[in-house]
Scaffold this motif. Structure first.
Motif, PDB file in Angstrom:
ATOM      1  N   ARG A 197      55.519  70.213  68.885  1.00  0.00           N
ATOM      2  CA  ARG A 197      56.515  69.097  69.099  1.00  0.00           C
ATOM      3  C   ARG A 197      56.129  67.857  67.908  1.00  0.00           C
ATOM      4  NH1 ARG A 197      57.053  70.428  74.871  1.00  0.00           N
ATOM      5  NH2 ARG A 197      55.643  69.068  75.239  1.00  0.00           N
ATOM      6  N   ILE A 198      54.706  67.699  67.858  1.00  0.00           N
ATOM      7  CA  ILE A 198      54.153  66.503  67.016  1.00  0.00           C
ATOM      8  C   ILE A 198      54.832  67.043  65.681  1.00  0.00           C
ATOM      9  CG2 ILE A 198      52.354  65.532  65.883  1.00  0.00           C
ATOM     10  CD1 ILE A 198      50.499  66.075  68.636  1.00  0.00           C
ATOM     11  N   PHE A 204      57.201  69.131  64.465  1.00  0.00           N
ATOM     12  CA  PHE A 204      58.765  68.932  64.462  1.00  0.00           C
ATOM     13  C   PHE A 204      59.187  67.213  64.322  1.00  0.00           C
ATOM     14  CE2 PHE A 204      62.583  68.610  67.052  1.00  0.00           C
ATOM     15  CZ  PHE A 204      63.487  69.149  66.004  1.00  0.00           C
ATOM     16  N   LEU A 205      58.593  66.404  65.145  1.00  0.00           N
ATOM     17  CA  LEU A 205      58.865  65.052  65.209  1.00  0.00           C
ATOM     18  C   LEU A 205      58.587  64.346  63.807  1.00  0.00           C
ATOM     19  CD1 LEU A 205      60.058  63.170  67.225  1.00  0.00           C
ATOM     20  CD2 LEU A 205      57.966  62.121  67.637  1.00  0.00           C
TER      21      LEU A 205
END
Lengths: 140, 235
Positions: free
Chosen positions: A9-10, A12-13
């Motif tokens: 997620r990190i 991706f963000l």
């Protein structure tokens, strides 16, 4: 330290944000002409072609001793300390329209040295001080 | 350890805190207003209209601060899926939108006597308007999407993407020609505002900050009550 999902997620963000920042930067860059509120007298001189039916906003300092008030109009010179442009205007003058302070004049260009303004706005600077302090500064 | 974080306990502590902060807010606001309206000197150029600054500037600072906080929390929400952080940012937003509105309205009132116009489409003012819209979208997303998982996702996305607007607001006056004057106060340079005028500015900022904390605590307790009504023991 973090789980696999969190790491993903990190990543991706950060990727999305990087792309987004780049997009915003490019959009603002390409719209620069519209984002700037006014152009300087020097930029008027450098304009490739002048559209005489388009309103321009010219900003800079009101030149010292250039304000010439008469019954139905006021004439003054806007300077950016490199180039100058004369402005003729009739109408309400803002309170803070003073020599050696900022001004933005909007109107039609007659030529590269003359603007017939339909609106003038005072642009003040970021300095604030009581009158006594200003006096003391002047004496120095 | 986790006993300290149970909603019931937080609710009780919040209720007590609210009273203390309300008292502090009234006190600081009264001092600030007396300083701003009566004790501080007028400006050499703008005369008494400079007093609008003591509302305008703190409101703008707080609105930017709150949005940055919401964005930061939303990033954490997206990465760690912590639901409590959503409640916190959701409760922060109402005072943020209020202060954005105050900054825009007082700016307009200030602009008329000084610049000679109520409104100008310059970069600073327009980007502040975008901030207002972002706050509105953020708050609306909780109302529009009834499904909690969905509303959480969409609201944090609005906050994260909207955060790009924050540096644009801050540096708009340096990057482009604007009617709005550049920043008077920076961390590295000497303030361009005379110290006698800096005092009310700082006090008013403290007052507005206290007000946002107060509204935040109230909203947070409302959210806790909502959770209790749903019959959930935890978030």
């Amino acid at each position: 330290m973090y789980g696999k999902k969190v790491k993903l997620r990190i990543l991706f963000l950060s990727l999305i944000l990087a792309v987004l920042i780049l997009t915003v930067f490019l959009v603002l860059k390409s719209l620069e002409e519209n984002v700037v509120y006014f152009i300087s007298p020097s930029e008027i001189k450098e304009l490739g072609e002048i559209d005489y039916n388009k309103k321009y906003r010219v900003g800079g300092m009101v030149k010292k001793n250039s304000v010439n008030m008469s019954a139905d109009y006021v004439k003054f010179i806007i300077t950016d300390f490199k180039s100058e442009i004369s402005v003729k205007y009739s109408g309400v003058i803002p309170n803070l329209f003073i020599e050696e302070k900022g001004v933005v004049a909007e109107g039609f260009l007659k030529d590269r040295n003359f603007l017939e303004a339909s609106k003038i706005l005072a642009k003040h600077d970021e300095n604030y001080m009581p009158p006594e302090v200003k006096e003391a500064l002047k004496e120095k | 350890m986790f006993e300290y974080f149970n909603p019931y306990r937080i609710f009780k502590i919040n209720s007590i805190l609210q009273k203390i902060i309300f008292f502090c807010f009234i006190l600081v606001l009264s001092i600030g207003l007396v300083e701003a309206l009566f004790l501080s000197p007028e400006d050499y150029l703008q005369k008494d209209s400079v007093r609008i600054m003591y509302v305008h500037v703190p409101a703008a600072w707080i609105s930017l601060g709150i949005f940055s906080t919401i964005a930061f929390l939303s990033i954490s929400v997206f990465i760690f899926k912590n639901k409590n952080l959503i409640l916190i940012s959701k409760s922060l937003a109402p005072s943020g939108i209020l202060f954005t509105l105050i900054a825009l309205v007082t700016g307009s009132i200030w602009g008329k006597p000084t610049w000679g116009t109520w409104w100008a489409w310059d970069a600073r003012i327009t980007s502040m308007l975008v901030l207002l819209i972002l706050y509105a979208l953020y708050l609306l997303s909780f109302r529009i999407f009834k499904d909690q998982v969905r509303s959480n996702k969409i609201s944090s996305m609005i906050a994260i993407f909207g955060a790009i607007n924050i540096p644009v607001i801050k540096f708009s006056v340096d990057w482009w020609n604007t009617l709005h004057q550049p920043a008077s106060i920076s961390l590295t340079e000497k303030s361009a505002i005379h110290s006698s005028m800096l005092v009310p500015l700082v006090i008013m900022t403290a007052a507005f900050a206290l007000f946002s904390v107060l509204i935040f605590l109230m909203k947070y307790n409302t959210e806790l009550i909502k959770i209790k009504n749903k019959g959930l023991k935890r978030l």
